[in-house]
Design an enzyme around this catalytic site. Structure first.
Site, short mmCIF file in Angstrom:
data_model
loop_
_atom_site.label_atom_id
_atom_site.label_comp_id
_atom_site.label_asym_id
_atom_site.label_seq_id
_atom_site.Cartn_x
_atom_site.Cartn_y
_atom_site.Cartn_z
N LYS A 40 2.69 11.01 -3.60
CA LYS A 40 1.73 10.20 -4.40
C LYS A 40 0.98 11.52 -4.80
CE LYS A 40 -1.92 6.92 -3.44
NZ LYS A 40 -2.34 6.10 -2.40
N ASP B 171 0.82 -0.90 -0.07
CA ASP B 171 -0.08 -0.07 -0.01
C ASP B 171 0.88 1.30 0.07
OD1 ASP B 171 -1.54 2.23 0.64
OD2 ASP B 171 -2.21 1.44 2.41
MG MG Z 1 -4.46 5.05 2.18
#
Ligand code: MG
Ligand code: ADP
Length: 620
Positions: free
Chosen positions: A87, A24
């Site tokens: 990100k 993740d």
């Molecule tokens: Mg997350």
């Protein structure tokens, strides 16, 4: 369906016991998980600390790159050399982020607004891909230390709304970190898998995945049908999350303790202390009803009820997004079967209550909301590795499936080793003005040129209303059912004309033949890449020749005879190069033509604008 996988680097059939990890890669925190005795577990840090790795990268004075908790500590003391929230920049151009520059404490380079962003640290530039790869390397190392073995295959999750560029960037980051990224999985899909949803045949349901992280909120509505996950809608707010709750708490203390806001903000260390204290207070309410601490002489107090008043407007904002997502999915709330809670901020009781109230369902929150996405990624990885024998998702397509595009190139739509059943769509357009028909040829194989792959069938989408090239939106869907039957559907979205065919993709291919095709594709990878480069250069050159021709026609009066002649002779030169097969020569000649005509084009544009303005008075 066959289950063979090939180690691309080694060019041999991969070891059955290859471990594929789940990652993740979060905005605030990242983590890595793997399957152990049939259960997914997240990997802890060396000193037994938690499983979360803050997604923060610090460039130390000695040239070392530090990732995680230690880097997070540098956020305040050395902000220029400490990068967070990478990100948010993945696959983005400066244009996309310029309104948020003040959000980032580091330098984003704006030399060319169209191209992808770069970040400047000291005297080097980094792409978000490189920066993300540092985080991935850290995670890779963490699990390698834990298991004492090399790891080089991963599944990485991304938000459901990530576009192709963002997904590709994530994939590239993996590659840079030395990971073969076998699959990019949607975060809500991973979360559902972690709860065991979609893992058995006939498991048909509609799921809402509510993900409130540090700085982002995502709500996704998924439909699971016979193991296929379909994203019905997504909504959210890319600047809403736990950080906003922390800020609301600090604002509250500034008011209640009569703190001078400016002097607080001027004091980096104190500011950071306040942020950490606010976060600690917030977290304490998962267990306690009251928080108090003395910081720098200030008596900071917060009751749970006051805290909830601060959280309420943030929670309400997320509920509005949920309402929109349900509406966009064309569903009634009663049609949602399950709600899954993801992200650290969903630990706050009030958030859970509000979500539960809205969906009129008890929420699923048994799993650690920080870990659930990574755990699901590990399950997906295990499925890809072929370890979940009783699971429908086990089946994978042994060879890539795709269609032929301009120049005889293979455009892969369903990559090799994709799970089946699956449904993938992609948009195309026409390349000729007024084009009414589009031939869609479907191929199977790993080579870059369709002529080296196996043709499965073709059909023609007829009746596209005449439009200029590039305008029609033709969506091509590959739907692969559990029995390995491929349905290819094409639809022109404006006119809704559509056409479909059914193909049995496995028919006639033995496992040996498949293995042979795979090995060939590996052996020929380099040659294929060169050919692809040549074909792409040719395509681009042809487009440039067309626009040059158009340009000459449209600006006949503006250009001098000499300019026209030089342009024509450069175009001739390019045509000759295109006829040959020297990719570098094509590129070089293309650059020459471009370089020569670009000032002419600017001048022509100025003249045309001046013409258009002529005779018009201001205010008219
Ligand atoms: Mg997350
Ligand atoms: P991301 O997906 O953006 O990387 P995470 O899912 O890791 O983010 O969530 C991080 C956020 O969760 C932070 O704002 C953190 O303060 C918050 N958080 C963690 N634990 C708790 C808790 N017990 N109560 C409330 N918020 C929490």
């Amino acid at each position: 369906m066959a289950k063979i996988s090939i180690d691309i680097k080694e060019g041999k059939i991969a070891d059955e016991k290859d471990l594929i990890i789940g990652i993740d890669l979060g905005t605030t925190n990242s983590l890595v998980a793997f399957m152990k005795d049939g259960e997914p577990i997240a990997v802890k840090g060396k000193n037994g600390k938690g499983t979360l790795v803050p997604s923060v990268i610090h460039f130390a004075k000695n040239g070392k790159v530090i990732v995680g908790d230690q880097a997070k500590e540098k956020l305040i003391s050395d902000p220029q050399n400490t990068i967070y929230s990478v990100k948010r920049l993945m696959g983005k151009s400066y244009n996309d982020v310029e309104n948020h520059q003040q959000y980032f404490g580091y330098k984003i380079i704006d030399e060319d607004t169209e191209s992808l962003v770069k970040i400047r640290v000291k005297d080097r530039f980094y792409t978000p891909i490189e920066l993300s790869s540092f985080i991935l390397k850290e995670l890779k190392q963490r699990i390698e230390n834990e298991l004492n073995r090399a790891i080089n295959k991963a599944v990485i999750t991304v938000p459901a709304y990530f576009n192709d560029a963002q997904r590709q960037a994530t994939r590239d980051a993996g590659k840079l970190a030395g990971l073969d990224v076998l699959r990019i999985v949607n975060e809500p899909t991973a979360a559902s898998l972690a709860y065991g949803l979609g893992l058995s045949k006939g498991d048909n349901q509609t799921i809402a995945v509510y993900d409130l992280g540090g700085g982002t909120f995502d709500i996704s509505i998924l439909r699971i049908q016979d193991g296929i996950f379909e994203v019905l809608s997504t909504n959210g707010d890319t600047f809403l999350g736990g950080d906003d709750i922390d800020r609301a708490i600090i604002d509250h203390w500034i008011g209640s303790c009569n703190i001078d806001r400016d002097s607080l903000h001027a004091n980096d260390n104190l500011n950071q202390e306040f942020r950490l204290t606010a976060e600690a207070a917030k977290k304490s309410f998962s267990k306690n009803d009251h928080f108090s601490k003395i910081l720098n002489g200030y008596h900071l107090e917060l009751s749970k009820s006051t805290f909830e008043k601060l959280v309420e407007p943030i929670a309400d904002k997320t509920i509005e997004c949920c309402r929109k997502a349900v509406k966009d999915a064309e569903l009634d709330i009663s049609e949602i079967d399950k709600v899954i809670m993801v992200g650290g901020s969903t630990r706050t009781g009030l958030i859970k209550e509000k979500v539960s109230q809205f969906f009129k369902l008890e929420v699923n929150d048994d799993l650690d909301p920080d870990e659930v996405v990574a755990l699901g990624a590990a399950i997906q990885a295990d499925v890809l590795a072929g370890n979940q024998k009783n699971v429908l998702l086990l089946d994978v397509t042994p060879l890539s499936l795709g269609i032929e595009t301009v120049g005889g190139l293979m455009d892969t739509i369903v990559p090799r080793n994709s799970k089946i059943p699956s449904k993938v769509g992609r948009q195309y357009t026409t390349s000729i003005d007024g084009q009414k028909n589009l031939r869609i040829s479907v191929f199977q194989g790993e080579r870059d040129l369709v002529e080296h792959n196996r043709k499965l069938g073709e059909f023609i989408l007829k009746g596209i209303p005449p439009m200029p090239a590039g305008l029609p939106k033709i969506e091509i869907h590959f739907i692969l059912n559990a029995d390995g039957i491929l349905k290819v559907k094409a639809q022109e979205l404006r006119s809704k004309v559509e056409q479909e065919i059914e193909i049995r993709s496995q028919y006639g291919l033995s496992e040996e033949e498949m293995a042979k095709m795979l090995i060939e594709s590996i052996q020929n990878a380099e040659e294929d890449m060169n050919i692809r480069g040549l074909l792409e250069a040719r395509n681009e050159a042809n487009n440039i020749l067309l626009s040059a021709e158009k340009f000459l026609k449209q600006n006949d009066k503006i250009l001098t005879l000499e300019e026209k002649n030089i342009t024509l002779s450069l175009a001739e030169k390019l045509k000759t190069a295109v006829a040959g097969d020297d990719k570098d020569l094509i590129n070089k000649t293309m650059d020459e033509l471009n370089e020569y005509t670009s000032p002419l084009a600017h001048r022509a544009m100025d003249v045309n604008i001046a013409k258009a303005m002529k005779g018009k008075k201001v205010g008219e």
